[in-house]
Write an enzyme that holds these catalytic residues in place. Structure first.
Site, PDB file in Angstrom:
ATOM      1  N   SER A   1       0.698  -1.238  -0.017  1.00  0.00           N
ATOM      2  CA  SER A   1      -0.200  -0.021   0.103  1.00  0.00           C
ATOM      3  C   SER A   1       0.693   1.324  -0.043  1.00  0.00           C
ATOM      4  O   SER A   1       1.801   1.192   0.703  1.00  0.00           O
ATOM      5  CB  SER A   1      -0.868  -0.108   0.992  1.00  0.00           C
ATOM      6  OG  SER A   1      -1.582   1.322   1.525  1.00  0.00           O
TER       7      SER A   1
ATOM      8  N   GLU B   1       0.374   3.785   1.598  1.00  0.00           N
ATOM      9  CA  GLU B   1       0.255   4.077   2.916  1.00  0.00           C
ATOM     10  C   GLU B   1       1.694   3.772   3.808  1.00  0.00           C
ATOM     11  O   GLU B   1       1.971   4.452   4.676  1.00  0.00           O
ATOM     12  CB  GLU B   1      -1.073   3.422   3.870  1.00  0.00           C
ATOM     13  CG  GLU B   1      -2.339   4.201   3.535  1.00  0.00           C
ATOM     14  CD  GLU B   1      -2.489   5.412   3.934  1.00  0.00           C
ATOM     15  OE1 GLU B   1      -1.789   5.949   4.969  1.00  0.00           O
ATOM     16  OE2 GLU B   1      -3.418   6.159   3.211  1.00  0.00           O
TER      17      GLU B   1
ATOM     18  N   TYR C   1      -2.201   0.036  10.314  1.00  0.00           N
ATOM     19  CA  TYR C   1      -2.460  -0.544   8.944  1.00  0.00           C
ATOM     20  C   TYR C   1      -0.974  -0.591   8.113  1.00  0.00           C
ATOM     21  O   TYR C   1      -0.341  -1.370   7.602  1.00  0.00           O
ATOM     22  CB  TYR C   1      -3.223   0.011   8.507  1.00  0.00           C
ATOM     23  CG  TYR C   1      -3.523  -0.406   6.886  1.00  0.00           C
ATOM     24  CD1 TYR C   1      -3.744  -1.849   6.440  1.00  0.00           C
ATOM     25  CD2 TYR C   1      -3.114   0.633   5.786  1.00  0.00           C
ATOM     26  CE1 TYR C   1      -3.795  -1.842   5.076  1.00  0.00           C
ATOM     27  CE2 TYR C   1      -3.247   0.305   4.554  1.00  0.00           C
ATOM     28  CZ  TYR C   1      -3.516  -1.066   4.017  1.00  0.00           C
ATOM     29  OH  TYR C   1      -3.631  -1.432   2.624  1.00  0.00           O
TER      30      TYR C   1
END
Length: 376
Positions: free
Chosen positions: A165, A167, A188
């Site tokens: 990801s 992120e 996460y």
């Protein structure tokens, strides 16, 4: 499973469809793929892609009181009601990334050529609420699956894809590429960083064909309704038909590189078709704020977003990621991949879908079968 009509495998092997014009001994064997997270947005698009390429697809699903297979309903065919020749070669099996034994059983039974790990607790805001669970499933779950692949690959070579990801880059300044250091800003993101390095380690330590795809934000009409883009387009549909007037959002200045999920699953597949395993960033290389998404989506629907958006501080993250914008030049050069759907086209696709969905919802509300105050 108690309901025999539910989309669930009985553990039996998939019967291959045969071309009567080709002698059975000469018919090429299907390639077999196993997909975790198959009921999610990416899982459904990837399954469609693999089936179109002649794969036999096996998906792993968690046992739950509620079925969560809506994104696969157009693919799945009840084996009791549909002749085998009319059924796509897709089967679902119970397993869980928190349960090593179930993963090993599934791999030993299916013996796939390719494994795609798309499963995770993937909501950033929720990861602050359930950090232990997020780490166990998203990080350690990937490690459990990698170990199961390593052991099962003794019987048959397997290629592994790990869904990363954007992120993971967190507060690192854009544009972000494969060479950009990670600085995760949520449980996460930290869990995804761990899964990324577990994958690299298994590639280097055991020679496993394992790839990381660091995918920037990708959306579609199948996006979960608690993700900001889909929350916006669902609200637009409900506002248009009179079911809602306001939508509550957080930071409108957050900027993301948004693409179409249907494009991004092709990049996943391409990674596993290369001669050597490697890691790739997948992105459109364009950046838009949440406010820009609002302007594009509400404007397309003939609405002014400022009349309907309310800022609610509970939707702000404890630690924000200001801007994610990918540099996907390696994917474009090595994989030959590039996005086909642009930002405005993606927005319009999602708005059109959710206006039609809201019209159907209103029929249920008008008939008294649904509470109009029940917002997604």
């Amino acid at each position: 499973m108690a309901d025999s009509s539910a989309p669930h495998s009985n553990g039996g092997a998939v019967a291959e469809e045969e071309d009567p014009a080709v002698p059975r001994s000469l018919a090429p064997p299907r390639r077999v793929a196993l997909v975790t997270g198959i009921t999610g947005q990416d899982g459904s698009y990837l399954t469609e892609l693999l089936l179109s390429k002649g794969y036999e697809v096996h998906g792993l699903i968690r046992r739950s009181s509620n079925f969560n297979t809506q994104r696969l309903d157009h693919i799945y065919h009840d084996p009791h009601a549909t002749p085998s020749a009319a059924r796509p070669p897709m089967r679902l099996h119970y397993a869980d990334l928190s349960d090593s034994s179930s993963l090993r059983r599934a791999l030993d039974h299916v013996l796939p050529d390719e494994v795609y790990n798309l499963a995770a607790q993937s909501h950033v805001a929720v990861s602050f609420e359930v950090p232990d669970y997020t780490a166990d499933v998203t990080a350690t779950g990937a490690l459990r699956l990698l170990e199961a692949v390593r052991l099962s690959a003794r019987a048959k070579p397997m290629r592994y894809y790990q869904a990363g990801s954007s992120e993971m880059f967190g507060s690192t300044p854009p544009p972000q590429s494969e060479a950009t250091p990670f600085h995760p800003r949520s449980p996460y993101a930290a869990a995804k960083v761990a899964a990324h390095w577990y994958t690299v380690n298994y590639r280097e330590a055991y020679g496993l064909f394992a790839c990381n795809g660091v995918l920037f934000n990708h959306e579609s009409p199948r996006r979960g309704e608690n993700f900001v883009t889909r929350k916006i387009t669902r609200a637009i549909g409900r506002i248009k038909v009179g079911l809602q007037t306001k939508v509550f959002l957080g930071n409108l200045s957050a900027a993301r590189d948004w693409g179409f999920a249907g494009d991004y699953v092709e990049a996943m597949w391409l990674m596993l078709q290369q001669d050597k395993p490697d890691d790739y960033v997948v992105a459109t290389e364009e950046c838009h704020t949440v406010e820009e998404f609002l302007q594009a989506a509400f404007g397309y629907a003939g609405l002014n977003w400022k009349d309907h958006v309310v800022i609610d501080k509970k939707y702000f993250r404890p630690s924000e990621v200001d801007c994610l914008q990918g540099d996907s030049s390696k994917s474009r050069r090595v994989l030959g991949w590039k996005p086909k759907v642009g930002f405005q086209q993606l927005v319009e696709m999602m708005v059109d879908n959710d206006i039609e969905l809201a019209k159907k919802e209103k029929v249920l509300v008008d008939a008294g079968y649904r509470d109009p105050k029940q917002q997604p």
